[in-house]
Design a protein around this motif. Sequence first.
Motif, PDB file in Angstrom:
ATOM      1  N   THR A 198       0.818  -1.219   0.000  1.00 55.05           N
ATOM      2  CA  THR A 198       0.000   0.000   0.000  1.00 55.05           C
ATOM      3  C   THR A 198       0.848   1.264   0.000  1.00 55.05           C
ATOM      4  OG1 THR A 198      -0.139  -0.059   2.407  1.00 55.05           O
ATOM      5  CG2 THR A 198      -1.924  -1.122   1.179  1.00 55.05           C
ATOM      6  N   LEU A 199       2.142   1.131   0.252  1.00 51.96           N
ATOM      7  CA  LEU A 199       3.020   2.302   0.339  1.00 51.96           C
ATOM      8  C   LEU A 199       3.476   2.752  -1.048  1.00 51.96           C
ATOM      9  CD1 LEU A 199       5.393   1.362   3.322  1.00 51.96           C
ATOM     10  CD2 LEU A 199       3.183   2.555   3.393  1.00 51.96           C
ATOM     11  N   GLU A 216       7.119   6.697   0.241  1.00 51.84           N
ATOM     12  CA  GLU A 216       6.840   6.246   1.609  1.00 51.84           C
ATOM     13  C   GLU A 216       7.759   5.091   2.004  1.00 51.84           C
ATOM     14  OE1 GLU A 216       2.128   7.596   1.570  1.00 51.84           O
ATOM     15  OE2 GLU A 216       2.686   5.509   1.166  1.00 51.84           O
ATOM     16  N   THR A 275       3.981  14.296   7.103  1.00 52.93           N
ATOM     17  CA  THR A 275       2.810  13.775   6.392  1.00 52.93           C
ATOM     18  C   THR A 275       3.062  12.351   5.919  1.00 52.93           C
ATOM     19  OG1 THR A 275       2.136  15.977   5.650  1.00 52.93           O
ATOM     20  CG2 THR A 275       1.275  14.111   4.417  1.00 52.93           C
ATOM     21  N   HIS A 276       4.250  12.119   5.351  1.00 47.54           N
ATOM     22  CA  HIS A 276       4.604  10.768   4.899  1.00 47.54           C
ATOM     23  C   HIS A 276       4.602   9.778   6.064  1.00 47.54           C
ATOM     24  CE1 HIS A 276       5.335  11.638   0.761  1.00 47.54           C
ATOM     25  NE2 HIS A 276       6.390  12.405   0.962  1.00 47.54           N
ATOM     26  N   ARG A 300       1.120   8.919   7.111  1.00 45.92           N
ATOM     27  CA  ARG A 300       0.462   8.019   6.152  1.00 45.92           C
ATOM     28  C   ARG A 300       1.000   6.597   6.275  1.00 45.92           C
ATOM     29  NH1 ARG A 300       0.579  12.161   0.988  1.00 45.92           N
ATOM     30  NH2 ARG A 300      -1.309  13.338   1.530  1.00 45.92           N
ATOM     31  N   SER A 329      -0.553   5.059   9.333  1.00 45.68           N
ATOM     32  CA  SER A 329      -1.970   4.806   9.096  1.00 45.68           C
ATOM     33  C   SER A 329      -2.184   3.619   8.161  1.00 45.68           C
ATOM     34  CB  SER A 329      -2.624   6.068   8.511  1.00 45.68           C
ATOM     35  OG  SER A 329      -3.982   5.818   8.207  1.00 45.68           O
ATOM     36  N   LYS A 330      -1.461   3.605   7.043  1.00 47.56           N
ATOM     37  CA  LYS A 330      -1.634   2.526   6.053  1.00 47.56           C
ATOM     38  C   LYS A 330      -1.257   1.158   6.616  1.00 47.56           C
ATOM     39  CE  LYS A 330      -0.950   5.130   1.735  1.00 47.56           C
ATOM     40  NZ  LYS A 330      -0.082   5.281   0.534  1.00 47.56           N
TER      41      LYS A 330
END
Length: 218
Positions: A152-153, A157, A186-187, A190, A193-194
């Motif tokens: 998902t990255l 990321e 931000t990265h 994410r 979270s992912k």
Amino acid sequence: MISVVVVDDQELMRGGLRMVLGAQADIEVVGEAGDGAEAIRLTADLRPDVVLMDVRMPVLDGVEATKQIVDAGSARVLVMTTFDLDEYVYAALQNGASGFLLKDTPPDHLVSALRAVAGGEAVVSPSVTRRLLDRFIGAGNQPLRDAAVLDTLTDREREVLVLIAKGLSNIEIAGMLFLSEATVKTHVGRILSKLDLRDRVQAVVLAYETGLARPGAG
């Protein structure tokens, strides 16, 4: 005021920690426990900000206690150990601990670490974490986790995750990748979270477990 529960099977150690922490204007020791089972009960009742958790204890060790406390959302956990290469510490990190300290950590370092964990940060020495992973994963062994969890990255990321695993701060990552610190934050957000990770500690563990980062590498 940061509320803390101190967990250690040695009364002398608990007393020493209580004195160090109690001397701080912004920290209050609200409870003490001598084993993991008692720690779980006490934490559920008191809902402290942080549990300072020994790992090797009778009745129930700190690893299982950490898992149950974190899963319940009762508190954040900072584990303590006598040895920096300790399989209990590795398991505690996997189970959601926000970091670990050696028991001979200087008092000022302990206090700053506890404040950091209470503020939602992770306390981890990347060099020690790499040695832990090197020992318990083993350089050259097969990864413990399927790397597909990273699908998902984005490429960027993944880059950031590798640098997190190397112990770089957001500012250092920003400088290396020619990004702003805000963009790096931000990265990082994410990534966590992912991958459904609680903090940078778990990100470091996952990076090594999937083989994205390699134990023993610089």
